[in-house]
Write a protein that holds these residues in place. Structure first.
Motif, short mmCIF file in Angstrom:
data_model
loop_
_atom_site.label_atom_id
_atom_site.label_comp_id
_atom_site.label_asym_id
_atom_site.label_seq_id
_atom_site.Cartn_x
_atom_site.Cartn_y
_atom_site.Cartn_z
N PRO A 8 0.69 -1.49 0.13
CA PRO A 8 0.07 -0.08 -0.10
C PRO A 8 0.83 1.31 0.06
CG PRO A 8 -0.90 -1.70 1.52
CD PRO A 8 0.36 -2.11 1.13
N GLY A 9 0.45 2.20 -0.92
CA GLY A 9 1.12 3.39 -0.84
C GLY A 9 2.46 3.48 -1.68
N GLY A 10 2.77 2.00 -2.36
CA GLY A 10 3.98 1.75 -3.19
C GLY A 10 4.00 2.62 -4.53
N THR A 42 1.39 1.81 -10.70
CA THR A 42 0.43 2.77 -9.84
C THR A 42 0.57 3.95 -10.37
OG1 THR A 42 -0.06 3.39 -7.88
CG2 THR A 42 2.03 2.90 -8.07
N HIS A 43 0.21 5.03 -9.84
CA HIS A 43 0.38 6.51 -10.08
C HIS A 43 1.77 6.92 -10.45
CE1 HIS A 43 -3.94 6.60 -8.90
NE2 HIS A 43 -3.58 5.94 -8.02
N TYR A 44 1.80 7.66 -11.60
CA TYR A 44 3.47 7.96 -11.72
C TYR A 44 3.87 9.17 -10.86
CZ TYR A 44 3.70 5.33 -16.13
OH TYR A 44 3.93 4.29 -16.77
N ASP A 45 3.10 9.80 -10.14
CA ASP A 45 3.57 10.86 -9.11
C ASP A 45 4.25 10.25 -7.88
OD1 ASP A 45 1.16 10.08 -8.09
OD2 ASP A 45 0.65 12.31 -8.43
N ARG A 46 4.04 9.04 -7.80
CA ARG A 46 4.73 8.43 -6.50
C ARG A 46 6.15 8.36 -6.54
NH1 ARG A 46 0.15 4.20 -4.56
NH2 ARG A 46 -1.66 5.60 -4.13
N TRP A 47 6.73 8.19 -5.55
CA TRP A 47 8.24 8.05 -5.34
C TRP A 47 8.73 6.92 -4.21
CZ3 TRP A 47 11.02 7.57 -9.56
CH2 TRP A 47 12.02 7.65 -9.53
N ALA A 48 10.21 6.73 -4.16
CA ALA A 48 10.44 6.14 -3.13
C ALA A 48 12.05 6.20 -2.78
CB ALA A 48 10.18 4.44 -3.14
N SER A 66 12.59 1.23 2.76
CA SER A 66 12.56 2.31 1.73
C SER A 66 11.42 3.24 2.46
CB SER A 66 11.86 1.55 0.32
OG SER A 66 10.44 1.30 0.58
N LEU A 67 11.88 4.48 1.74
CA LEU A 67 11.17 5.50 2.22
C LEU A 67 10.24 5.94 1.14
CD1 LEU A 67 11.05 7.92 4.27
CD2 LEU A 67 12.52 9.28 2.90
N THR A 68 8.65 5.78 1.58
CA THR A 68 7.73 6.11 0.69
C THR A 68 7.50 7.62 0.29
OG1 THR A 68 6.66 4.19 1.06
CG2 THR A 68 5.20 5.67 0.21
N LEU A 108 4.89 10.40 -1.26
CA LEU A 108 3.46 10.42 -1.77
C LEU A 108 3.20 12.00 -1.86
CD1 LEU A 108 1.50 7.50 0.43
CD2 LEU A 108 2.37 7.47 -2.19
N PRO A 109 2.32 12.04 -3.12
CA PRO A 109 1.96 13.63 -3.17
C PRO A 109 0.85 13.99 -1.94
CG PRO A 109 1.15 12.25 -4.70
CD PRO A 109 2.28 11.30 -4.19
N THR A 110 0.40 13.05 -1.40
CA THR A 110 -0.59 13.12 -0.30
C THR A 110 0.00 12.97 0.95
OG1 THR A 110 -1.49 10.83 -0.55
CG2 THR A 110 -2.72 12.60 -1.89
N GLY A 111 1.15 12.75 0.77
CA GLY A 111 1.90 12.32 2.32
C GLY A 111 2.06 13.46 3.19
N ILE A 112 1.92 13.22 4.60
CA ILE A 112 2.03 14.26 5.53
C ILE A 112 3.27 14.26 5.88
CG2 ILE A 112 -0.34 13.98 6.07
CD1 ILE A 112 0.33 12.57 8.46
#
Length: 199
Positions: A54-56, A81-87, A95-97, A99-103
């Motif tokens: 999840p969130g990957g 998944t969504h192209y704007d996510r990163w790790a 790994s450090l997730t 996310l554009p919606t990450g807090i």
């Protein structure tokens, strides 16, 4: 028994389905038996190994595919998944997730100072191509799907098989969290994917 190895994010894990929750707010992290990979495996009499996170991000998926020890006869299914996510991978650590919606401060700063849409599109294109070359070299039959097929960059559309997008399915089949698919939604997604497995 032939194995179906599935990679993806929460839409592959089955987040929000009844068997993934301790409560509506808490995800157990275990893949759901009602998620599309298990439904496909059941239909084709395969063992299912669901390695979704999840969130990957697609970078995380690429890392997991690269590290996995495939066996002859395995079948691989990836829901990119969504192209704007990163790790960010760290040696000897999780790994450090990002996310554009990450807090987290990491996510906020990444999208504030570093994120570039063109760069992400280019990196995701390279990752999809790399994974498919890697699996082809191993002789692994691979099925590539996208959470948003319509918005998949042209450079990688040749790898993707068309299925309804999560954005199209969610209004019709949202689970209790409102963000993910319910059991019926996973069934619809699995049925659309199965057409390609049966060709």
């Amino acid at each position: 028994m032939t194995r179906l190895i599935a990679f993806g994010c929460s839409y592959t894990q089955g987040q929000g389905l009844v068997d993934t929750l301790d409560s509506i707010e808490s995800n157990t992290g275990c893949p759901s038996k009602f998620a599309w990979p298990q439904l496909i495996a059941n239909e084709l009499n395969l063992e299912c190994i669901n390695l979704s996170v999840p969130g990957g991000s697609n970078k995380l998926i690429t890392g997991y595919v690269s590290d996995f020890e495939f066996k002859a006869g395995d079948i691989c299914a990836i829901l990119w998944t969504h192209y704007d996510r990163w790790a960010i991978f760290r040696k000897d650590e999780y790994s450090l997730t990002i996310l554009p919606t990450g807090i987290s401060e990491h996510s906020k700063n990444y999208y504030r100072y570093m994120y570039d849409e063109y760069d992400h599109s280019l990196m995701n294109t390279m990752m999809v191509r790399y994974v498919n070359l890697h699996l082809e070299k191993l002789g692994i039959k691979t099925y590539n799907f996208s959470v948003e097929y319509k918005y998949t960059p042209t450079e990688v559309k040749e790898f993707m098989l068309e299925t309804p997008s999560i954005k199209e399915l969610r209004p019709l089949y949202a689970c209790a969290d409102g963000a993910h698919l319910n059991e019926q939604g996973h069934h619809v997604l699995a049925q659309s994917m199965l057409e390609y497995f049966k060709e």
